[in-house]
Design a protein around this motif. Structure first.
Motif, PDB file in Angstrom:
ATOM      1  N   ASP A 189       0.715  -0.968  -0.330  1.00 16.62           N
ATOM      2  CA  ASP A 189       0.277  -0.008   0.578  1.00 16.62           C
ATOM      3  C   ASP A 189       1.143   1.314  -0.142  1.00 16.62           C
ATOM      4  O   ASP A 189       0.353   2.236   0.011  1.00 16.62           O
ATOM      5  N   THR A 190       1.875   1.072  -0.015  1.00 16.51           N
ATOM      6  CA  THR A 190       3.029   2.276  -0.306  1.00 16.51           C
ATOM      7  C   THR A 190       3.150   2.364  -1.670  1.00 16.51           C
ATOM      8  O   THR A 190       3.641   3.861  -1.953  1.00 16.51           O
ATOM      9  N   ALA A 191       2.716   1.937  -3.079  1.00 17.85           N
ATOM     10  CA  ALA A 191       3.273   1.856  -4.563  1.00 17.85           C
ATOM     11  C   ALA A 191       3.184   3.467  -4.570  1.00 17.85           C
ATOM     12  O   ALA A 191       3.441   3.875  -5.420  1.00 17.85           O
ATOM     13  N   GLY A 192       1.813   3.981  -3.793  1.00 18.06           N
ATOM     14  CA  GLY A 192       1.192   4.967  -4.694  1.00 18.06           C
ATOM     15  C   GLY A 192       1.747   6.354  -4.264  1.00 18.06           C
ATOM     16  O   GLY A 192       1.614   8.086  -4.367  1.00 18.06           O
ATOM     17  N   LEU A 193       2.463   6.219  -3.249  1.00 21.63           N
ATOM     18  CA  LEU A 193       3.180   7.506  -2.103  1.00 21.63           C
ATOM     19  C   LEU A 193       4.530   7.712  -2.931  1.00 21.63           C
ATOM     20  O   LEU A 193       5.341   8.578  -2.119  1.00 21.63           O
ATOM     21  N   PHE A 194       4.777   7.924  -4.264  1.00 16.83           N
ATOM     22  CA  PHE A 194       6.150   8.431  -4.905  1.00 16.83           C
ATOM     23  C   PHE A 194       6.048   8.946  -5.859  1.00 16.83           C
ATOM     24  O   PHE A 194       7.208   9.371  -6.591  1.00 16.83           O
ATOM     25  N   GLY A 195       4.781  10.044  -5.742  1.00 14.79           N
ATOM     26  CA  GLY A 195       4.997  11.239  -7.075  1.00 14.79           C
ATOM     27  C   GLY A 195       4.981  12.625  -5.977  1.00 14.79           C
ATOM     28  O   GLY A 195       5.493  12.379  -5.315  1.00 14.79           O
ATOM     29  N   THR A 196       5.049  14.054  -7.395  1.00 17.06           N
ATOM     30  CA  THR A 196       5.930  15.185  -7.436  1.00 17.06           C
ATOM     31  C   THR A 196       5.243  15.744  -5.685  1.00 17.06           C
ATOM     32  O   THR A 196       6.332  16.336  -5.455  1.00 17.06           O
ATOM     33  N   ALA A 197       3.946  15.336  -6.311  1.00 13.70           N
ATOM     34  CA  ALA A 197       3.579  16.413  -4.746  1.00 13.70           C
ATOM     35  C   ALA A 197       3.835  16.199  -3.751  1.00 13.70           C
ATOM     36  O   ALA A 197       4.047  17.279  -2.217  1.00 13.70           O
ATOM     37  N   TYR A 198       4.494  14.477  -2.841  1.00 13.92           N
ATOM     38  CA  TYR A 198       4.812  14.345  -1.802  1.00 13.92           C
ATOM     39  C   TYR A 198       6.102  14.363  -1.896  1.00 13.92           C
ATOM     40  O   TYR A 198       6.418  15.028  -0.602  1.00 13.92           O
ATOM     41  N   VAL A 199       6.741  14.637  -2.914  1.00 14.71           N
ATOM     42  CA  VAL A 199       8.270  14.565  -3.070  1.00 14.71           C
ATOM     43  C   VAL A 199       8.174  16.770  -2.753  1.00 14.71           C
ATOM     44  O   VAL A 199       9.199  16.840  -1.755  1.00 14.71           O
ATOM     45  N   ALA A 200       7.543  17.479  -2.469  1.00 17.00           N
ATOM     46  CA  ALA A 200       7.526  18.888  -3.248  1.00 17.00           C
ATOM     47  C   ALA A 200       7.129  19.345  -1.735  1.00 17.00           C
ATOM     48  O   ALA A 200       8.051  20.103  -0.585  1.00 17.00           O
ATOM     49  N   ARG A 201       6.679  18.005  -1.004  1.00  8.90           N
ATOM     50  CA  ARG A 201       6.164  18.544   0.721  1.00  8.90           C
ATOM     51  C   ARG A 201       7.255  17.707   0.927  1.00  8.90           C
ATOM     52  O   ARG A 201       7.468  18.640   2.311  1.00  8.90           O
ATOM     53  N   ASP A 202       8.201  16.901   0.963  1.00  6.47           N
ATOM     54  CA  ASP A 202       9.348  16.763   1.923  1.00  6.47           C
ATOM     55  C   ASP A 202       9.868  18.198   1.419  1.00  6.47           C
ATOM     56  O   ASP A 202      11.094  18.180   2.483  1.00  6.47           O
ATOM     57  N   ILE A 203      10.133  18.515   0.798  1.00  8.43           N
ATOM     58  CA  ILE A 203      11.188  19.413   0.333  1.00  8.43           C
ATOM     59  C   ILE A 203      10.912  21.094   0.887  1.00  8.43           C
ATOM     60  O   ILE A 203      11.903  21.308   2.211  1.00  8.43           O
ATOM     61  N   ASP A 204       9.740  21.212   0.949  1.00 15.08           N
ATOM     62  CA  ASP A 204       9.386  22.039   1.739  1.00 15.08           C
ATOM     63  C   ASP A 204       9.505  22.069   4.167  1.00 15.08           C
ATOM     64  O   ASP A 204       9.961  23.103   4.424  1.00 15.08           O
ATOM     65  N   LEU A 205       9.089  20.732   4.026  1.00 15.89           N
ATOM     66  CA  LEU A 205       9.561  20.661   5.775  1.00 15.89           C
ATOM     67  C   LEU A 205      11.090  20.794   6.007  1.00 15.89           C
ATOM     68  O   LEU A 205      10.968  20.704   6.569  1.00 15.89           O
ATOM     69  N   LEU A 206      12.212  20.366   4.922  1.00 18.09           N
ATOM     70  CA  LEU A 206      13.655  19.944   4.840  1.00 18.09           C
ATOM     71  C   LEU A 206      13.736  21.291   4.953  1.00 18.09           C
ATOM     72  O   LEU A 206      14.401  21.843   5.466  1.00 18.09           O
ATOM     73  N   ARG A 207      13.108  22.220   3.955  1.00 19.34           N
ATOM     74  CA  ARG A 207      13.116  23.700   3.722  1.00 19.34           C
ATOM     75  C   ARG A 207      13.531  24.380   6.120  1.00 19.34           C
ATOM     76  O   ARG A 207      13.669  25.083   6.032  1.00 19.34           O
TER      77      ARG A 207
END
Length: 544
Positions: A189-207
């Motif tokens: 159930d993790t297969a759908g969790l690697f798209g770019t909207a989540y990557v962008a959210r990751d970057i903002d958390l890291l910011r």
């Protein structure tokens, strides 16, 4: 995967995946290191900001892990660990902030991108910025997704042809379905969790973890789509952004066939440009005897019929040739003499030709997430008949390299369609627009006129899509401009450092010409710019 547990919202994931996940946890170690997340008493809708603990990781770089939500619908649930890298500003007295370097792919390592790029960055960028990157979720060191194992990929690639025959389409559909089923088995159930909207959210958390109010951002190739999504989701967090080798985001995400067809044409156009140069410069090229297109077509068929056995025991055929050419063409004219020599060696069935090196495990580590991210990001039609029409038309329109790629296993960009059409996963991490980035700082878009990977028109379209953007044109062959053109590099660095945009309509025309002194080593032929990270592992494996 390094995924940590907490509460999850499986009700929003297809129920049939739950049973698959249980088996996947046992089979692949998805459950390793599970720990409960600890929601704070603060706003439960906001994910916690990661704590970064930087340690020395050689070469002047520091590295840190960062735990971010696996699924942003459940911000205090399971987490995924991302691996980060930074090089502190060389002159702290001049420091402006953080320069985020976003790699291409999808599938390329940001850790490698930062390491390989830093020494070649203009001094003003080295002095004024902490240079930061990461391996995005599902890629390389950050819980890498694996759908096909190395042996499965090797078998699928070995069966691919340079000149696909009858039944090629049916086989492509079959292999695409098999790839998808392996993804479900391994990722659950993790297969759908690697798209770019989540990557962008990751970057903002890291910011936020970096303590920055805004980021200065350079993205290349697929990194331009990541940057586009980030700027569109968090426009006020952009201090300056340069996107090099740009994607048309609306077409990429919402009309995949309309996006992929020009990519087939651009790839074949690049190969056609090289072969035309070959015919006009036989002393430098050494391939084709003045009839390079016919000779190349015959070579693909000959290698299919008479594969070359390499010292390693691996076998190279016509598809091997197409595979190597696709990635190495990104270097532009400088590599053309090396192509000519390597093609001549391939005609002689000389295993030392770098164009006869099959994909390696390092390649598969990039190719696996490429397809997974593409399938999560893009809204493909589900019609197999429509897929067949698309593949057939694309193959016919791009006979030099498009044909072998159209029927290949799921590996890279435009050939992910047979897998993505059959992708039975909710695309919860997908971003579909708008892409205006309304309210952001100006965005510099760079496009290369004869780019074989991201067509120049995409850069033009992206510059018009943003509310506030400027286009810089590099009149050249090859992929991207920064690091390949002194003109484009200087203009980009000046904007990122000082917020001074190039004049509207700026065109750079300083591509390195074909370099007759280069050997057939693709690695040597690309040392003119370490910033061309996409395919570096692929190139290196050909010469190791």
């Amino acid at each position: 995967m390094n995924i940590h547990g907490g509460t999850s919202r499986r009700s929003r994931t297809r129920t049939r995946l739950s049973a698959v996940l249980a088996a996947a946890v046992l089979a692949t170690g998805l459950g390793a290191g599970i720990a409960a997340a600890s929601p704070s008493a603060a706003d439960q809708s906001q994910p916690p900001v990661p704590t970064l603990n930087w340690t020395d990781c050689s070469g002047g770089f520091q590295c840190s892990d960062a735990a971010v939500p696996l699924d942003y619908r459940d911000p205090h649930g399971r987490t995924i660990t991302l691996h980060m890298i930074r090089h502190l500003a060389a002159d702290p007295s001049q420091r402006v902030g953080t320069l985020w370097m976003e790699p291409g792919g999808p599938g390329s390592s940001g850790l490698d991108f930062a390491r390989d790029s830093w020494g070649d960055l203009p001094t003003e960028l080295q002095n004024k910025f902490d240079v930061v990157s990461f391996d995005p979720r599902g890629i390389q060191t950050s819980s890498p997704v694996v759908c096909y194992t190395d042996s499965q990929y090797s078998a699928a690639v070995s069966a691919a042809k340079g000149v696909p025959g009858p039944g090629a389409f049916d086989n492509a559909v079959k292999v695409g379905a098999d790839y998808d089923q392996n993804c479900l088995k391994n990722l659950g159930d993790t297969a759908g969790l690697f798209g770019t909207a989540y990557v962008a959210r990751d970057i903002d958390l890291l910011r936020q973890a970096l303590g920055e109010q805004q980021l200065t951002f350079y993205g290349r190739s697929f990194g331009t789509y990541v940057g586009t999504v980030y700027a569109s989701m968090f426009p006020s967090r952009v201090r300056a952004m340069a996107l090099d080798g740009a994607y048309d985001p609306n077409s990429y995400a919402n009309n995949p066939y309309a996006y992929d067809f020009p990519q087939y044409l651009a790839l074949d156009a690049g190969m056609n440009d090289f072969l035309t140069w070959c015919d006009q410069n036989q002393s430098q090229c050494g391939f084709g005897d003045g009839n390079s297109k016919a000779e190349f077509t015959a070579l693909k068929a000959d290698l299919d019929a008479n594969p070359v056995t390499l010292p390693s025991g691996k076998v190279a055929n016509g598809f091997t040739l197409a595979y190597r050419l696709l990635f190495n063409m990104d270097s532009g004219k400088v590599i053309w003499p090396a192509f000519g020599q390597a093609l001549r060696q391939a005609q002689l069935h000389d295993p030392s030709s770098f164009l006869l090196s099959p994909p390696s495990p390092a390649s598969f580590a990039q190719l696996n997430p490429n397809t997974v991210v593409s399938c999560n990001d893009r809204n493909f039609p589900t019609s197999i008949s429509q897929l067949k029409l698309h593949v057939t038309v694309s193959s016919q329109a791009a006979p030099l390299l498009g044909t072998p790629w159209a029927y290949a296993p799921p590996m890279y960009d435009q050939n992910s369609a047979p897998a993505c059409v059959q992708w039975q996963v909710p695309r919860v991490s997908r971003y579909s627009g708008s892409y205006r980035a309304a309210g952001s700082a100006p965005i510099l878009v760079l496009g290369t006129t004869h780019d074989p990977d991201t067509p120049y028109q995409d850069a033009v379209t992206l510059s018009h899509t943003f509310d506030n953007a400027e286009l810089l044109t590099f009149d050249a062959e090859g992929h991207t401009a920064f690091g390949r053109s002194a003109c484009a590099t200087d203009a980009t660095a000046t904007y990122l450092a000082d917020l001074t945009l190039p004049k509207p309509g700026t065109v750079c025309s300083d591509e390195a010409p074909p370099a007759p002194a280069l050997s057939a080593s693709a690695k040597a032929a690309t040392q003119h710019s370490k910033l061309l990270e996409e395919g570096q592992d692929l190139i290196a494996s050909a010469t190791s």
